[in-house]
Design an enzyme around this catalytic site. Sequence first.
Site, short mmCIF file in Angstrom:
data_model
loop_
_atom_site.label_atom_id
_atom_site.label_comp_id
_atom_site.label_asym_id
_atom_site.label_seq_id
_atom_site.Cartn_x
_atom_site.Cartn_y
_atom_site.Cartn_z
N CYS A 1 -3.73 4.04 9.40
CA CYS A 1 -2.50 3.45 9.95
C CYS A 1 -1.87 4.29 11.06
O CYS A 1 -0.70 4.09 11.40
CB CYS A 1 -1.48 3.24 8.84
SG CYS A 1 -2.07 2.18 7.50
N CYS B 1 7.44 3.89 5.98
CA CYS B 1 6.60 3.72 4.78
C CYS B 1 7.43 3.30 3.58
O CYS B 1 6.89 2.80 2.60
CB CYS B 1 5.83 4.99 4.48
SG CYS B 1 6.87 6.43 4.15
N CYS C 1 0.83 -1.20 0.00
CA CYS C 1 0.00 0.00 0.00
C CYS C 1 0.87 1.26 0.00
O CYS C 1 0.65 2.19 -0.79
CB CYS C 1 -0.93 -0.01 1.21
SG CYS C 1 -2.18 1.30 1.18
N CYS C 2 1.90 1.29 0.86
CA CYS C 2 2.79 2.44 0.91
C CYS C 2 3.57 2.60 -0.40
O CYS C 2 3.81 3.72 -0.86
CB CYS C 2 3.76 2.30 2.07
SG CYS C 2 3.05 2.61 3.70
N CYS D 1 -1.22 8.36 7.30
CA CYS D 1 -2.56 8.08 6.80
C CYS D 1 -3.47 7.68 7.97
O CYS D 1 -3.03 7.01 8.91
CB CYS D 1 -2.52 6.95 5.76
SG CYS D 1 -1.64 7.39 4.25
#
Length: 230
Positions: free
Chosen positions: A201, A224, A115-116, A198
């Site tokens: 998280c 990240c 995702c990062c 985010c």
Amino acid sequence: MIDQQQIASLNAAFENESPQTMLRWAGETFGRRLTLGTGLGPSGVVLMHVLSESVPGADVFFLDTGLHFEETYELRRALEARLGLCVRSLRPAQTVQGQAMRHGPALWQRDPDLCCTLRKVEPLRRHLTGFELWMTGLRRDQSTTRATAPILSYVARYGILKLNPLANWTEAMVWTYIRAHDLPYNALHDRGYPSIGCAPCTRAVQSGADLRAGRWAGLAKTECGLHLAA
């Protein structure tokens, strides 16, 4: 291109210099080929203020993952108005909804590294191809993984020089600067969020906890991926 010997020499000199001096050097050396990345944390607020006075008109960008707290977006608007900066948004190739369609919902829960990479690292990589110097608010006191961060380095994975003008500053020094200049900051800092990423998280932490303890809480993940050397 500045070579490794020059980098070592500049690092030694910069340890005793102010961020203002470093940013003026950056502006004189790289001009429009420098860019400041900010996640709008306290260090980023300080650097945006210094940059607005030392290198007016310099490029400033924000990695807009589409998953930030509303308070983060509010701070961005406040800083742009206060400092006269235009903060460029770097967005992922896919919207949050598009990512969910391809990888499944809530990818940050199942594979936060991917995702990062999709929402932060790849947009950054694309952006940096147009510049020679990338400036960040990374500090050594933020975590053990950043404890030996140099002020100036060459990052091979992006093919760019990286300047951390606040590397040897402390959290207390950052907040002293913010208050002395009456700068806006993220309202979540007053609610137990020392480090803000985010929304899915990031968690509030107990007073006195590690500054980044609320990032990816409960996971082994601590970064990240933006600042990894390789």
